[in-house]
Design a protein around this motif. Sequence first.
Motif, PDB file in Angstrom:
ATOM      1  N   PRO A 227       0.944  -1.206   0.024  1.00 25.63           N
ATOM      2  CA  PRO A 227       0.097   0.148  -0.035  1.00 25.63           C
ATOM      3  C   PRO A 227       0.727   1.188  -0.123  1.00 25.63           C
ATOM      4  N   ILE A 228       0.395   2.287  -0.841  1.00 26.81           N
ATOM      5  CA  ILE A 228       1.051   3.495  -1.051  1.00 26.81           C
ATOM      6  C   ILE A 228       1.787   4.109   0.519  1.00 26.81           C
ATOM      7  N   ARG A 229       0.746   4.002   1.436  1.00 25.02           N
ATOM      8  CA  ARG A 229       0.996   4.494   3.055  1.00 25.02           C
ATOM      9  C   ARG A 229       2.425   3.667   3.515  1.00 25.02           C
ATOM     10  N   LYS A 230       2.269   2.557   3.307  1.00 25.33           N
ATOM     11  CA  LYS A 230       3.584   1.666   3.731  1.00 25.33           C
ATOM     12  C   LYS A 230       4.634   2.127   2.810  1.00 25.33           C
ATOM     13  N   GLN A 231       4.397   2.267   1.739  1.00 20.33           N
ATOM     14  CA  GLN A 231       5.715   2.701   0.821  1.00 20.33           C
ATOM     15  C   GLN A 231       6.335   3.959   1.199  1.00 20.33           C
ATOM     16  N   LEU A 232       5.446   4.906   1.408  1.00 20.93           N
ATOM     17  CA  LEU A 232       5.786   6.282   2.052  1.00 20.93           C
ATOM     18  C   LEU A 232       6.604   6.295   3.182  1.00 20.93           C
ATOM     19  N   ARG A 233       6.083   5.334   4.331  1.00 18.10           N
ATOM     20  CA  ARG A 233       6.658   5.043   5.351  1.00 18.10           C
ATOM     21  C   ARG A 233       8.022   4.507   5.262  1.00 18.10           C
ATOM     22  N   GLN A 234       8.260   3.735   4.459  1.00 21.03           N
ATOM     23  CA  GLN A 234       9.722   3.024   4.290  1.00 21.03           C
ATOM     24  C   GLN A 234      10.473   4.075   3.643  1.00 21.03           C
ATOM     25  N   HIS A 235      10.106   4.876   2.628  1.00 18.25           N
ATOM     26  CA  HIS A 235      10.977   5.685   1.796  1.00 18.25           C
ATOM     27  C   HIS A 235      11.304   6.918   2.850  1.00 18.25           C
ATOM     28  N   THR A 236      10.500   7.480   3.499  1.00 22.09           N
ATOM     29  CA  THR A 236      10.665   8.520   4.362  1.00 22.09           C
ATOM     30  C   THR A 236      11.819   7.761   5.550  1.00 22.09           C
ATOM     31  N   ARG A 237      11.887   6.667   6.109  1.00 20.04           N
ATOM     32  CA  ARG A 237      12.711   6.117   7.013  1.00 20.04           C
ATOM     33  C   ARG A 237      14.212   6.160   6.227  1.00 20.04           C
ATOM     34  N   ALA A 238      14.059   5.587   4.789  1.00 23.00           N
ATOM     35  CA  ALA A 238      15.356   5.223   4.363  1.00 23.00           C
ATOM     36  C   ALA A 238      15.948   6.475   3.766  1.00 23.00           C
ATOM     37  N   LEU A 239      15.208   7.558   3.356  1.00 22.55           N
ATOM     38  CA  LEU A 239      15.775   8.850   2.675  1.00 22.55           C
ATOM     39  C   LEU A 239      15.825  10.044   3.421  1.00 22.55           C
ATOM     40  N   LEU A 240      15.167   9.966   4.479  1.00 22.67           N
ATOM     41  CA  LEU A 240      15.165  10.989   5.480  1.00 22.67           C
ATOM     42  C   LEU A 240      15.705  10.716   6.999  1.00 22.67           C
ATOM     43  N   LEU A 241      15.095   9.890   7.500  1.00 19.53           N
ATOM     44  CA  LEU A 241      15.458   9.570   9.141  1.00 19.53           C
ATOM     45  C   LEU A 241      16.618   9.047   9.382  1.00 19.53           C
ATOM     46  N   HIS A 242      16.733   7.910   8.675  1.00 21.18           N
ATOM     47  CA  HIS A 242      18.007   7.070   8.681  1.00 21.18           C
ATOM     48  C   HIS A 242      19.172   7.881   8.391  1.00 21.18           C
ATOM     49  N   PRO A 243      19.332   8.693   7.191  1.00 17.07           N
ATOM     50  CA  PRO A 243      20.804   9.330   6.866  1.00 17.07           C
ATOM     51  C   PRO A 243      20.680  10.477   8.018  1.00 17.07           C
ATOM     52  N   THR A 244      19.648  11.087   8.413  1.00 20.22           N
ATOM     53  CA  THR A 244      19.814  11.861   9.569  1.00 20.22           C
ATOM     54  C   THR A 244      20.412  11.531  10.756  1.00 20.22           C
ATOM     55  N   GLU A 245      19.980  10.123  11.405  1.00 21.69           N
ATOM     56  CA  GLU A 245      20.600   9.603  12.379  1.00 21.69           C
ATOM     57  C   GLU A 245      21.942   9.186  12.217  1.00 21.69           C
ATOM     58  N   GLN A 246      22.404   8.801  10.999  1.00 20.39           N
ATOM     59  CA  GLN A 246      23.694   8.423  10.431  1.00 20.39           C
ATOM     60  C   GLN A 246      24.925   9.852  10.843  1.00 20.39           C
ATOM     61  N   ILE A 247      24.059  10.914  10.219  1.00 17.41           N
ATOM     62  CA  ILE A 247      25.030  12.284  10.359  1.00 17.41           C
ATOM     63  C   ILE A 247      25.015  12.476  11.767  1.00 17.41           C
ATOM     64  N   GLN A 248      24.062  12.547  12.772  1.00 21.87           N
ATOM     65  CA  GLN A 248      24.122  12.855  14.141  1.00 21.87           C
ATOM     66  C   GLN A 248      25.081  11.960  14.668  1.00 21.87           C
ATOM     67  N   ARG A 249      25.171  10.571  14.610  1.00 22.42           N
ATOM     68  CA  ARG A 249      26.312   9.775  15.337  1.00 22.42           C
ATOM     69  C   ARG A 249      27.601  10.306  14.444  1.00 22.42           C
TER      70      ARG A 249
END
Length: 137
Positions: free
Chosen positions: A106-128
Amino acid sequence: MDTFWIGLGTHRLGPLAEELGIEGFELLNPYHGSDANIAALLAFNQRYARKHGHPLLAIGGSDAHHLEDLYRVIVQFPGHTPADFARAFQERTAIPMWGPPSPPAPIRKQLRQHTRALLLHPTEQIQRAIGRARRSV
């Protein structure tokens, strides 16, 4: 698929495979598995075989970010065990195949995954990385 943001691309894989000991590449993937891309990769592998005396092992993966993606690509090999699977890679008898079609996530599930992969995870990596840099000063 020869894009600059996905993997090596054949233009980089060709010259580096022998040097780095790369033995295979992903031929089938549901997200970049068009007929044109597959034909281009097979042609690349034929050129590679002519130049190096052997082809690279063509494998496949489901790239399963969601349950709906599982089994969209299957690697068939002689045997059933992990040892058989490893032997199939060594002997180049593993064969990628398309699995059964499945509806997309479902599109909602895809958007959640893309947000995590493209925004949240890179931000966490930069902060670390910043935290490590501050601690080392």
